[in-house]
Design an enzyme around this catalytic site. Structure first.
Site, short mmCIF file in Angstrom:
data_model
loop_
_atom_site.label_atom_id
_atom_site.label_comp_id
_atom_site.label_asym_id
_atom_site.label_seq_id
_atom_site.Cartn_x
_atom_site.Cartn_y
_atom_site.Cartn_z
N ASP A 1 -86.31 -6.97 -100.41
CA ASP A 1 -85.80 -7.07 -99.04
C ASP A 1 -85.72 -5.69 -98.38
O ASP A 1 -85.08 -4.78 -98.90
CB ASP A 1 -84.42 -7.73 -99.11
N HIS B 1 -82.45 -19.06 -100.43
CA HIS B 1 -81.14 -19.37 -99.83
C HIS B 1 -81.34 -20.21 -98.57
O HIS B 1 -82.48 -20.54 -98.22
CB HIS B 1 -80.36 -18.09 -99.51
N ASP C 1 -83.27 -12.22 -99.90
CA ASP C 1 -82.34 -11.37 -99.15
C ASP C 1 -81.17 -11.02 -100.08
O ASP C 1 -80.60 -11.91 -100.71
CB ASP C 1 -81.81 -12.11 -97.92
N HIS D 1 -77.56 -7.61 -95.92
CA HIS D 1 -78.70 -6.95 -96.53
C HIS D 1 -78.32 -5.57 -97.05
O HIS D 1 -77.53 -4.86 -96.43
CB HIS D 1 -79.85 -6.82 -95.52
#
Length: 498
Positions: free
Chosen positions: A271, A149, A239, A444
């Site tokens: 993550d 990302h 993430d 997250h």
């Protein structure tokens, strides 16, 4: 005489033939011999079939190879397959500068290349990037850089890597859009090859293949990776959070993750940012309600600081401003670039005549104005920090300002953010931050979301990533609860160059 000799010779030959002639074998004995011969042949055939079956099993496991000798196909045991090397160069035992190397035989694929914020003891340092000496020494093996990302801790280090190694880059549409702006600033855009990949597509590098899988995060077009080699499949989550009601309607691809899990996953790298937090992370869509409550009866000028890359957050700030009759001014170069890119690519929708130039804010009454700015992390040179210090050329904070900090401090930035809040309050401004109102949700996943990911992927081995040591340990404990054996969990460190 001659005839007599010939007759005697014939008789001698007949005797010899009689002696050498085989005696007839009894029928019973003959049948027994045939039966024994048949049993021996069957046994030999069965042994051959068992040997072939075992060799085939070994071949499927990758432990044998075929050789041709004396025109016959023979099987011989060879060494096991080459190992898949996973080399973290950043992102472990820290927050930021995420970069991981996947090396199989003569191929290298890099996942992400981010930066980190300097700590207090790094005087005179603006940014921290990973040591890429290992990549420079093995640059002939590098096939590509794949991006999960577009956050700075995942793409911010790319310009510095490209100065050493010109590597092709693969990412989703919005991620590459943000990267183009960055490379243009560094004058590297024309020399860099970039390939747009959609979620669901696979990039074939040769011996390494990478599948892009849609996931949810605090930025559009975030993906996880399934990395395929002959050794096995590795899933790298990037993430992620589990958002059932995302702003853009693009949900995480549970089906594909489950399918990959059913096919067998050797290793999951996941993550760990929120691994100490129980429960679930709230949906980004809940923030809009909090903004509406703050905007509804406010007669002050509203200044909102958030991450420039958080497109969905910025969209909700603009939506609330439009709803309550406010014009919006953008402050901060990175924020301006991000909004421009998001609108151009169709990731944001802003009604006409909503955005005004920052130089025009004096022409509007406070109750009709919203300023969206950078600086939610208290960065020394950011717009909000300069406003709080009274050093911004275009925006002066007054007691008639409501300042909303829509972000949580990244670990290490707490003191910077606290200093900015104190400075704003000393001026007399009203300050709202995440401790006082629900104006921020994380991008997250918390423990329950991490459990869901582990349950879908069902890995044999587990490596927590993207976090400080305590967060990696907490994530490892969660994995054990799900059923991953303790000996199959690896807490790793970043590789140090030698």
């Amino acid at each position: 005489m001659t005839n007599a000799k010939e007759n005697l010779q014939r008789k001698d030959n007949d005797v010899k033939k009689e002696r050498t002639r085989k005696k007839p074998v009894p029928k019973k004995e003959k049948a027994n011999k045939i039966e024994e011969k048949t049993k021996k042949e069957k046994k030999t055939t069965l042994n051959k079939e068992n040997k072939i079956s075992k060799v085939r099993e070994k071949r499927e496991q990758g432990t044998v190879k075929r050789t041709r000798k004396n025109s016959r196909l023979k099987e011989e045991v060879r060494m096991k397959k080459s190992p898949l090397k996973i080399i973290p160069l950043g992102g472990l035992l820290e927050i930021g500068k995420n970069i991981t190397v996947f090396e199989y035989e003569d191929e290298i694929v890099i996942v992400d290349c981010g930066l980190a914020f300097p700590t207090e003891d790094m005087l005179g340092v603006d940014l921290v990037v990973a040591d890429t000496t290992y990549l420079e020494k093995n640059k002939e093996k590098i096939k590509g850089l794949v991006l999960t990302h577009g956050h700075e801790d995942h793409i911010g280090g790319i310009p510095y890597l490209l100065r050493q190694i010109n590597v092709p880059i693969y990412g989703t549409r919005f991620t590459l859009g943000l990267l183009r702006n960055k490379l243009e600033e560094h004058r590297l855009l024309n020399s860099t090859k970039m390939y747009e990949i959609n979620p669901g597509e696979t990039v074939n590098f040769g011996k390494i293949k990478v599948e892009f899988i849609r996931t949810s995060h605090s930025i559009p077009d975030a993906v996880s990776f399934a990395i395929y080699t002959e050794v096995g499949t590795v899933v790298h989550t990037g993430d992620f959070k589990i958002d059932y009601t995302p702003i853009d309607g693009q949900k995480i691809d549970f089906g594909r993750l489950a399918e990959i899990g059913e096919n067998g996953v050797m290793l999951l790298m996941s993550d760990s940012t929120n691994s100490e937090r129980k429960g679930f992370t709230k949906s980004e869509s809940t923030i809009g309600e909090a903004f509406d409550e703050l905007f509804a009866h406010c007669i002050k000028r509203i200044v909102v600081a958030t991450f420039a890359s958080n497109v969905h957050r910025v969209q909700q700030i603009i939506d609330s401003s439009v709803k309550y009759g406010r014009k919006v001014a953008i402050c901060g170069r990175s924020m301006e670039k991000m909004i421009e890119t998001a609108v151009e690519l169709g990731y944001m929708k802003i009604p006409q005549n909503t955005i005004i130039d920052i130089d025009m804010i004096k022409n509007y009454p406070d109750e009709c104005l919203t300023i969206i700015t950078t600086g939610s992390q208290g960065e020394p040179m950011s717009a909000l920090t300069r406003m709080a210090a009274g050093e911004h050329k275009k925006v002066s904070i007054t007691p008639n300002d409501l300042v909303i900090i829509s972000a949580n401090p990244i670990p290490g930035n707490e003191k910077f953010v606290s200093k900015v809040i104190d400075d704003l309050m000393q001026i007399g401004a009203e300050v709202v931050y995440s401790s006082l109102a629900d104006i921020h949700v994380s991008g997250h996943g918390c423990q329950e979301e991490q459990k869901l990911m582990l349950s879908l992927v069902k890995p044999k081995y587990f490596m927590p990533v993207h976090g400080e040591y305590r967060q990696l340990i907490a994530h490892a404990e969660t994995a054990e609860k799900i059923g991953i054996p303790h000996n199959n969990i690896f807490i790793m460190k970043n590789r140090k160059s030698t």
